[in-house]
Design a protein around this motif. Structure first.
Motif, PDB file in Angstrom:
ATOM      1  N   ASN A 196      -3.709 -58.121  30.767  1.00 46.44           N
ATOM      2  CA  ASN A 196      -2.586 -58.553  31.606  1.00 46.44           C
ATOM      3  C   ASN A 196      -1.256 -58.323  30.909  1.00 46.44           C
ATOM      4  OD1 ASN A 196      -3.927 -59.333  33.885  1.00 46.44           O
ATOM      5  ND2 ASN A 196      -3.913 -61.513  33.448  1.00 46.44           N
ATOM      6  N   LYS A 197      -1.222 -58.597  29.623  1.00 46.00           N
ATOM      7  CA  LYS A 197       0.015 -58.409  28.863  1.00 46.00           C
ATOM      8  C   LYS A 197       0.415 -56.936  28.834  1.00 46.00           C
ATOM      9  CE  LYS A 197       2.140 -59.281  24.336  1.00 46.00           C
ATOM     10  NZ  LYS A 197       3.371 -59.815  24.964  1.00 46.00           N
ATOM     11  N   SER A 198      -0.560 -56.055  28.649  1.00 46.48           N
ATOM     12  CA  SER A 198      -0.281 -54.620  28.637  1.00 46.48           C
ATOM     13  C   SER A 198       0.236 -54.154  29.998  1.00 46.48           C
ATOM     14  CB  SER A 198      -1.531 -53.828  28.261  1.00 46.48           C
ATOM     15  OG  SER A 198      -1.937 -54.104  26.937  1.00 46.48           O
ATOM     16  N   ILE A 199      -0.390 -54.663  31.061  1.00 48.21           N
ATOM     17  CA  ILE A 199       0.056 -54.303  32.407  1.00 48.21           C
ATOM     18  C   ILE A 199       1.476 -54.813  32.641  1.00 48.21           C
ATOM     19  CG2 ILE A 199      -0.329 -54.704  34.877  1.00 48.21           C
ATOM     20  CD1 ILE A 199      -3.333 -54.717  34.271  1.00 48.21           C
ATOM     21  N   GLU A 200       1.730 -56.047  32.251  1.00 43.60           N
ATOM     22  CA  GLU A 200       3.063 -56.631  32.445  1.00 43.60           C
ATOM     23  C   GLU A 200       4.124 -55.815  31.714  1.00 43.60           C
ATOM     24  OE1 GLU A 200       5.400 -60.917  32.085  1.00 43.60           O
ATOM     25  OE2 GLU A 200       3.364 -60.698  31.317  1.00 43.60           O
ATOM     26  N   GLU A 201       3.851 -55.439  30.483  1.00 51.17           N
ATOM     27  CA  GLU A 201       4.810 -54.644  29.709  1.00 51.17           C
ATOM     28  C   GLU A 201       5.066 -53.291  30.372  1.00 51.17           C
ATOM     29  OE1 GLU A 201       2.970 -54.464  25.909  1.00 51.17           O
ATOM     30  OE2 GLU A 201       3.697 -56.449  25.262  1.00 51.17           O
ATOM     31  N   THR A 202       4.010 -52.686  30.907  1.00 54.19           N
ATOM     32  CA  THR A 202       4.144 -51.390  31.573  1.00 54.19           C
ATOM     33  C   THR A 202       4.975 -51.527  32.835  1.00 54.19           C
ATOM     34  OG1 THR A 202       2.007 -50.657  30.704  1.00 54.19           O
ATOM     35  CG2 THR A 202       2.880 -49.484  32.617  1.00 54.19           C
ATOM     36  N   ILE A 203       4.716 -52.573  33.599  1.00 51.75           N
ATOM     37  CA  ILE A 203       5.437 -52.781  34.849  1.00 51.75           C
ATOM     38  C   ILE A 203       6.913 -53.086  34.593  1.00 51.75           C
ATOM     39  CG2 ILE A 203       5.671 -54.335  36.830  1.00 51.75           C
ATOM     40  CD1 ILE A 203       3.439 -52.312  37.116  1.00 51.75           C
ATOM     41  N   ILE A 204       7.188 -53.907  33.609  1.00 53.12           N
ATOM     42  CA  ILE A 204       8.587 -54.236  33.285  1.00 53.12           C
ATOM     43  C   ILE A 204       9.335 -52.974  32.885  1.00 53.12           C
ATOM     44  CG2 ILE A 204      10.070 -55.435  31.638  1.00 53.12           C
ATOM     45  CD1 ILE A 204       8.036 -57.738  31.693  1.00 53.12           C
ATOM     46  N   SER A 205       8.700 -52.129  32.103  1.00 56.31           N
ATOM     47  CA  SER A 205       9.313 -50.862  31.710  1.00 56.31           C
ATOM     48  C   SER A 205       9.537 -49.972  32.916  1.00 56.31           C
ATOM     49  CB  SER A 205       8.428 -50.151  30.678  1.00 56.31           C
ATOM     50  OG  SER A 205       8.945 -48.883  30.356  1.00 56.31           O
ATOM     51  N   ARG A 234      -0.352 -44.315  33.560  1.00 55.74           N
ATOM     52  CA  ARG A 234      -0.301 -45.052  32.304  1.00 55.74           C
ATOM     53  C   ARG A 234      -1.698 -45.596  31.994  1.00 55.74           C
ATOM     54  NH1 ARG A 234       5.253 -46.251  32.111  1.00 55.74           N
ATOM     55  NH2 ARG A 234       6.246 -44.532  33.258  1.00 55.74           N
ATOM     56  N   VAL A 235      -2.173 -45.332  30.817  1.00 56.84           N
ATOM     57  CA  VAL A 235      -3.518 -45.766  30.412  1.00 56.84           C
ATOM     58  C   VAL A 235      -3.442 -47.165  29.816  1.00 56.84           C
ATOM     59  CG1 VAL A 235      -5.521 -45.276  28.973  1.00 56.84           C
ATOM     60  CG2 VAL A 235      -4.221 -43.382  29.993  1.00 56.84           C
ATOM     61  N   ILE A 236      -4.243 -48.071  30.367  1.00 57.91           N
ATOM     62  CA  ILE A 236      -4.336 -49.449  29.893  1.00 57.91           C
ATOM     63  C   ILE A 236      -5.718 -49.658  29.283  1.00 57.91           C
ATOM     64  CG2 ILE A 236      -4.215 -51.886  30.535  1.00 57.91           C
ATOM     65  CD1 ILE A 236      -1.570 -50.457  30.975  1.00 57.91           C
ATOM     66  N   ASN A 237      -5.776 -50.144  28.060  1.00 59.93           N
ATOM     67  CA  ASN A 237      -7.065 -50.412  27.414  1.00 59.93           C
ATOM     68  C   ASN A 237      -7.695 -51.652  28.035  1.00 59.93           C
ATOM     69  OD1 ASN A 237      -9.255 -50.855  25.777  1.00 59.93           O
ATOM     70  ND2 ASN A 237      -8.126 -50.854  23.852  1.00 59.93           N
ATOM     71  N   ALA A 238      -8.670 -51.423  28.914  1.00 64.63           N
ATOM     72  CA  ALA A 238      -9.312 -52.527  29.631  1.00 64.63           C
ATOM     73  C   ALA A 238     -10.558 -53.043  28.919  1.00 64.63           C
ATOM     74  CB  ALA A 238      -9.677 -52.091  31.049  1.00 64.63           C
ATOM     75  N   ASN A 239     -10.805 -52.572  27.696  1.00 64.46           N
ATOM     76  CA  ASN A 239     -11.902 -53.112  26.896  1.00 64.46           C
ATOM     77  C   ASN A 239     -11.522 -54.454  26.277  1.00 64.46           C
ATOM     78  OD1 ASN A 239     -13.853 -50.748  26.901  1.00 64.46           O
ATOM     79  ND2 ASN A 239     -12.025 -49.742  26.075  1.00 64.46           N
ATOM     80  N   LEU A 240     -10.231 -54.747  26.262  1.00 63.62           N
ATOM     81  CA  LEU A 240      -9.726 -55.958  25.618  1.00 63.62           C
ATOM     82  C   LEU A 240      -9.936 -57.180  26.509  1.00 63.62           C
ATOM     83  CD1 LEU A 240      -6.356 -54.440  24.322  1.00 63.62           C
ATOM     84  CD2 LEU A 240      -8.460 -54.817  23.007  1.00 63.62           C
ATOM     85  N   PRO A 241      -9.767 -58.389  25.954  1.00 62.41           N
ATOM     86  CA  PRO A 241      -9.858 -59.610  26.764  1.00 62.41           C
ATOM     87  C   PRO A 241      -8.827 -59.615  27.887  1.00 62.41           C
ATOM     88  CG  PRO A 241      -9.981 -60.139  24.435  1.00 62.41           C
ATOM     89  CD  PRO A 241      -9.618 -58.688  24.520  1.00 62.41           C
ATOM     90  N   LEU A 242      -9.111 -60.372  28.933  1.00 58.66           N
ATOM     91  CA  LEU A 242      -8.292 -60.405  30.141  1.00 58.66           C
ATOM     92  C   LEU A 242      -6.813 -60.635  29.851  1.00 58.66           C
ATOM     93  CD1 LEU A 242      -8.153 -60.493  33.268  1.00 58.66           C
ATOM     94  CD2 LEU A 242      -8.592 -62.959  33.108  1.00 58.66           C
TER      95      LEU A 242
END
Length: 211
Positions: A199-208, A187-195
């Protein structure tokens, strides 16, 4: 690579070029799972074992030069010990394992970056781990420019971090190609964004992933 059929452990890897923020988000992810009652083993590559850490010193040493194939062989040697001594035993105990890098890094750095034939890396992959793969891989995607800014601000560069921008662009492109090839796992997470947004993107991916 045999894992007990009764194992309820999961193997999650975090990938990205230097400066993507893997260490920060890996620690956050471990705390996330622990807060939900999981026993978590956090590890890294190259490394994770006594032998692996010795090999890591050689691989990252600024004064060490080596052939690209030697580099790849050492990476997979460290990985074989890592699987045998840390990853597989932890999964067999039902623990969740989170690793800072795994085999995708070898394809990206030694394949994309160094230009080694992918077929040779696939042979090593099959030899060392058979069909075993992570349950989930989080690829933190960041531009080479931003990655450079982040790493230069926090530590002295190691042997890989001293490579030119063109090297890291090839590494990034290889990671993205693997994400396109294995979309169910990577799963690709846009890490150019603020911390906080990362984290929110990672959390959503993990919950899914955990549903």
């Amino acid at each position: 690579m045999m894992i007990s059929e009764t194992s309820k452990g999961k193997f999650i890897t975090m990938e990205g070029i230097d400066g993507a923020g893997k260490s920060t988000h890996l620690n956050w992810l471990a705390d996330f799972f622990r807060s939900r009652g999981k026993t978590v083993v956090v590890t890294r590559e190259p490394g994770g074992t006594r032998l692996g850490e010795r090999l890591r010193e050689l691989l990252l040493d600024n004064y060490q030069t080596m052939h690209g194939e030697t580099e790849a062989l050492l990476m997979f040697a460290a990985r074989r010990e890592h699987l045998d001594k840390v990853i597989v035993p932890a999964l067999d105990q039902g623990n969740w394992v989170i690793s800072d890098r795994f085999t995708d890094a070898s394809f990206a750095y030694q394949g994309g970056g160094r230009g080694l034939p992918i077929q040779k890396l696939e042979v090593l992959e099959h030899w060392v781990q058979g069909l075993f793969q992570p349950d989930l891989t989080l690829y933190l995607d960041v531009t080479v420019e931003l990655g450079r800014q982040r790493t230069s601000a926090i530590k002295t560069a190691d042997r890989f971090e001293k490579e030119r921008d063109e090297f890291f662009q090839r590494v990034r492109e290889c990671y993205l190609e693997r994400a396109r090839k294995f979309p169910q796992r990577i799963r690709v997470i846009n890490a150019n964004l603020p911390l906080e947004q990362v984290n929110k993107s990672i959390e959503e991916t993990i919950i899914s992933f955990c549903k």
